[in-house]
Design an enzyme around this catalytic site. Structure first.
Site, PDB file in Angstrom:
ATOM      1  N   GLY A  33      -1.586   1.438   5.096  1.00  0.00           N
ATOM      2  CA  GLY A  33      -1.970   2.047   5.554  1.00  0.00           C
ATOM      3  C   GLY A  33      -2.301   2.805   6.313  1.00  0.00           C
ATOM      4  O   GLY A  33      -1.995   3.158   7.452  1.00  0.00           O
ATOM      5  N   GLU A  34      -2.702   1.347   7.221  1.00  0.00           N
ATOM      6  CA  GLU A  34      -3.004   1.169   8.821  1.00  0.00           C
ATOM      7  C   GLU A  34      -1.201   1.709   9.461  1.00  0.00           C
ATOM      8  O   GLU A  34      -1.139   2.500  10.032  1.00  0.00           O
ATOM      9  CB  GLU A  34      -3.424   0.442   9.621  1.00  0.00           C
ATOM     10  CG  GLU A  34      -4.845   0.047   9.429  1.00  0.00           C
ATOM     11  CD  GLU A  34      -5.290  -0.161   7.822  1.00  0.00           C
ATOM     12  OE1 GLU A  34      -4.396  -0.379   7.043  1.00  0.00           O
ATOM     13  OE2 GLU A  34      -6.285  -0.725   7.088  1.00  0.00           O
ATOM     14  N   SER A  35      -0.114   0.653   8.940  1.00  0.00           N
ATOM     15  CA  SER A  35       0.941   0.883   9.276  1.00  0.00           C
ATOM     16  C   SER A  35       1.880   2.275   8.888  1.00  0.00           C
ATOM     17  O   SER A  35       2.414   2.947   9.647  1.00  0.00           O
ATOM     18  CB  SER A  35       1.824   0.006   8.003  1.00  0.00           C
ATOM     19  OG  SER A  35       1.164  -0.852   8.660  1.00  0.00           O
TER      20      SER A  35
END
Length: 432
Positions: free
Chosen positions: A65-67
């Site tokens: 998700g963060e990437s």
């Protein structure tokens, strides 16, 4: 600023433990199919050369998700900085695979080095970043301080720490001040998080509210080779999705599904547990609830009479969103924090969620106010909401349009965030 005792103890401990951590981490990656050359990126050994032209801007994120959330920001900064190179690091094979398929121009991916002197030193010596931008809560003390020591400008974006993490940092004020002092700019997801960062001894003058970068993510990818046979199997059956469910939630979702089947006997539930390693447990819950199901990891497709499709694989959520325009997001019926509604909106589906959405509190507050999302606290409310969306296409279309309007308003802020980062990190000369 002098390093506090706790930081020095941490550095000493990592120097002793790094051989064991290195063996464990590379072995874990190898078991998941990562080539040995790439697995050694965890030790700071780059698998790709650094381009000689332009400054290199390094983005570090934790997992999928963060990437994915920073790819739109990298793309926008790349348009503004045509000479710059970009590096994105993350820690999991799934994030590496998904990011590799969607890399912006002039961008490479590597696994992040372990937080120890040797790996971080080798990593920094090879890549020589002019700026480092960390995402959400990836705060490895040694990595941060060693990066700062190179003279790189640094920012924390989309900052979000859980209540547990905040409490842990609050007990270590000297270490917190020492770690957060590396950042030239800290952009949080909301005002509450901005105040929390200041309370945790981040420099108040460098903390500001930004936007939730997950609202900028491109739609999750889907695979035609997966979708085509699924569509053939489903045919014209109505479908709804319960995504990223956690322990205890499947029972509630299945109770709602049982109610829905009374009015919609052909209805198919695509059940996607957050952790695929719970597959056997979830399959047991499905069967004990009186349902038969097809299981994705076995290569099965839902047959007539099977009311549940257990989608127990990683990295395929985009496929399941593509099969329905009604999605319930798990992690929200119990105090877990909720999951990303923007991915649902970008798949052009209506958003349903339980009430426990601390991780996206302001987002859901705004979305529910405008009709872009609906909160369903229990099985009865969930069944009612799904039934309404199945039976009333005008309500379904209105919810989807409200969600699209909400996300479009957020995307208009992306350029301002990119401009602010470029200015604060002194990257303007790359625009020439």
């Amino acid at each position: 600023m002098r390093a506090p005792l706790l930081f020095r103890v941490y550095v000493a401990a990592t120097s002793l433990l790094i051989p064991f951590a290195a063996w464990s981490e590379t072995r874990k990656l190898r078991r998941q199919g990562v080539p040995v050359l790439r697995a050694h990126e965890k030790l700071g050994h780059a698998s790709q050369p650094r381009s000689g032209g332009g400054k290199l801007i390094w983005f570090h994120a934790a997992s999928v998700g963060e990437s994915l959330s920073v790819l739109a920001l990298i793309t926008r900064m790349g348009e503004m900085l045509p000479r710059a190179q970009f590096l994105i690091t993350s820690g999991t094979p799934t994030s590496a695979r998904l990011v590799a398929d969607r890399l912006p121009p002039r961008t490479v991916h590597q696994f992040a080095p372990l937080d120890a002197a040797g790996p971080v030193s080798r990593f920094l010596h090879h890549w020589r970043p002019a700026a480092a931008i960390f995402v959400e809560s990836e705060l490895w003390p040694q990595m941060l301080r060693m990066t700062r020591a190179t003279g790189a400008a640094m920012a924390l974006v989309n900052a979000r720490l859980s209540a547990k993490s905040r409490a842990a940092w609050a007990k270590k004020p000297a270490l917190a001040a020492y770690v957060f002092d590396v950042f030239d700019l800290i952009l949080t997801q909301n005002d509450d998080m901005a105040q929390a960062m200041v309370n945790m001894h981040a420099p108040a003058g460098r903390v500001a509210r930004g936007i939730n970068l997950k609202s900028m993510s491109a739609p999750l990818p889907s695979d035609p080779s997966v979708l085509a046979p699924a569509r053939v199997a489903i045919r014209d059956r109505p479908v709804w999705v319960a995504a990223s469910t956690h322990k205890g939630e499947e029972t509630i979702v299945l109770d709602a599904h049982k109610k829905l089947l009374e009015a919609h006997p052909e209805l198919l539930l695509i059940l996607v547990p957050r952790h695929p390693d719970r597959s056997s447990e979830v399959a047991g819950i499905v069967n004990s609830g009186g349902f038969s199901c097809a299981i994705r990891s076995r290569g099965e497709q839902p047959k007539k009479g099977e009311a549940v499709y257990l989608a127990d694989t990683l990295g395929e959520l985009g496929n399941w969103y593509a099969l329905s325009d009604i999605v319930f997001l798990g992690g929200s019926l119990f105090p877990i924090g909720g999951h990303n509604p923007f991915e649902v909106v970008q798949a052009d589906a209506a958003v349903l969620s339980g009430p426990h959405v601390m991780n996206f509190a302001e987002t859901f507050a705004d979305m529910t106010e405008t009709g872009a999302a609906r909160i369903t606290p229990d099985a009865e409310a969930l069944a009612e909401a799904v039934g309404m969306l199945l039976e009333d296409s005008s309500q379904r279309d209105a919810a989807k349009q409200a969600a699209r309007d909400y996300v479009q308003g957020k995307s208009d802020q992306l350029s301002s965030i990119a401009t602010r980062l470029i200015r604060m990190l002194k990257l303007e000369d790359e625009t020439l």
